[in-house]
Design a protein around this motif. Structure first.
Motif, PDB file in Angstrom:
ATOM      1  N   ASN A  48       0.830  -1.245  -0.060  1.00 15.56           N
ATOM      2  CA  ASN A  48       0.085  -0.117  -0.017  1.00 15.56           C
ATOM      3  C   ASN A  48       0.913   1.224   0.075  1.00 15.56           C
ATOM      4  OD1 ASN A  48      -2.376  -1.303  -0.115  1.00 15.56           O
ATOM      5  ND2 ASN A  48      -2.761  -1.407   2.084  1.00 15.56           N
ATOM      6  N   GLU A 125      -6.209 -11.328  -3.722  1.00 17.14           N
ATOM      7  CA  GLU A 125      -6.022 -10.023  -3.681  1.00 17.14           C
ATOM      8  C   GLU A 125      -4.654  -9.732  -4.127  1.00 17.14           C
ATOM      9  OE1 GLU A 125      -5.601  -6.101  -1.831  1.00 17.14           O
ATOM     10  OE2 GLU A 125      -4.351  -7.821  -1.358  1.00 17.14           O
ATOM     11  N   PHE A 129      -4.173  -6.766  -7.075  1.00 15.88           N
ATOM     12  CA  PHE A 129      -3.508  -5.550  -6.691  1.00 15.88           C
ATOM     13  C   PHE A 129      -2.258  -5.279  -7.667  1.00 15.88           C
ATOM     14  CE2 PHE A 129      -0.524  -3.022  -4.357  1.00 15.88           C
ATOM     15  CZ  PHE A 129      -1.324  -2.133  -3.670  1.00 15.88           C
ATOM     16  N   LYS A 132      -3.568  -4.800 -11.428  1.00 16.89           N
ATOM     17  CA  LYS A 132      -4.247  -3.514 -11.377  1.00 16.89           C
ATOM     18  C   LYS A 132      -3.416  -2.316 -11.537  1.00 16.89           C
ATOM     19  CE  LYS A 132      -7.049   0.014  -8.729  1.00 16.89           C
ATOM     20  NZ  LYS A 132      -5.742   0.820  -8.489  1.00 16.89           N
ATOM     21  N   THR A 178     -10.469  -4.101  -3.281  1.00 18.48           N
ATOM     22  CA  THR A 178      -9.562  -4.239  -4.293  1.00 18.48           C
ATOM     23  C   THR A 178     -10.090  -4.370  -5.875  1.00 18.48           C
ATOM     24  OG1 THR A 178      -7.897  -5.029  -3.004  1.00 18.48           O
ATOM     25  CG2 THR A 178      -7.392  -5.443  -5.320  1.00 18.48           C
TER      26      THR A 178
END
Length: 258
Positions: A48, A125, A129, A132, A178
């Motif tokens: 993140n 996920e 992530f 993306k 997400t």
């Protein structure tokens, strides 16, 4: 000669958080790269921070490009005489400089993803992530690249988004932040890059309706908060895109993404 001391994971993370608080995003990138090169995979918190760093750097450059591009067009529209022509050339040089900086940042994160992060990502996920992110930064390249490169970057962005979305549909709940964030940005891709508000609306509305139908109180407060925020952004975009189609207005670059 004493051996070189390798910083611990905790030290890298501490300095990364300090860089984020100080809004020194290039330093934040350096700390997360150090983590990757030393320890390999990233935790949720660390990835993140990686996303925050590159997002803030590219957002500033994209905003600068749009301002300079508008000034260049304004100056060109009222150009009269050699002095004005010279001014337009100077502004154009500045725009090219920003384009170069933006391209370098986007290529840097894509290389980091390809060389290190995608190959070690766990299914679910984490994989969504990172793919993306790859779609996002190829989309930025497609937005500002010269015509000769735009089609290639657009295709690379589409491929990354498609892979991420197919994986998200199979592995993540419809309300997962997400998955929703991916749907939002993938819809933005269809609107901004492919100039297709119809496809953007179709994808966005499908994701919105599925998530709303699956909302329940069993989700954690933080997940619910994140999901609701993205759903609001998605709804705002859908309103804008539907209005464009109804009024036959020219498409503008979307501001609602994550």
């Amino acid at each position: 000669m004493s051996p070189v001391r390798i910083p611990s994971r905790e030290e890298y993370l501490l300095l990364a958080k300090v860089a984020e608080e100080a809004e020194r995003y290039e330093d934040l990138v350096a700390q997360i790269k150090g983590l990757i090169h030393t320890y390999g995979t990233l935790t949720i918190e660390e990835r993140n921070l990686l996303s925050v760093a590159y997002k803030n750097i590219t957002n500033a450059l994209r905003s600068s490009w749009r301002i300079i591009d508008s000034l260049e067009k304004l100056e060109s529209s009222r150009m009269a005489g050699r002095h004005s022509k010279h001014q337009v050339q100077l502004i154009s040089q500045q725009r090219n400089r920003v384009e170069y900086e933006l391209a370098e940042v986007c290529k840097d994160i894509v290389k980091l993803l390809d060389d290190y992060l995608l190959s070690t990502a766990e299914p679910g996920e984490e994989t969504v992530f990172y793919y993306k992110m790859k779609g996002d930064y190829f989309r930025y390249l497609a937005e500002f690249a010269q015509q000769s490169d735009r089609s290639n970057y657009s295709d690379l962005s589409l491929a990354a988004y498609k892979y991420a979305y197919k994986h998200a549909l199979a592995k993540l709940e419809a309300t997962h932040p997400t998955r929703l964030g991916l749907a939002l940005n993938f819809a933005v891709y269809y609107h901004d890059v492919r100039k297709s508000p119809e496809r953007a609306c179709h994808l966005g509305k499908h994701a919105f309706d599925e998530a709303v139908a699956c909302l329940n109180e069993s989700s954690s407060v933080q997940v619910m908060r994140d999901s609701m925020m993205i759903l609001q952004l998605l709804r705002d975009d859908l309103v804008i895109w539907s209005g464009e189609m109804q009024r036959g207005e020219p498409f503008v670059i979307c501001l609602f993404e994550i």
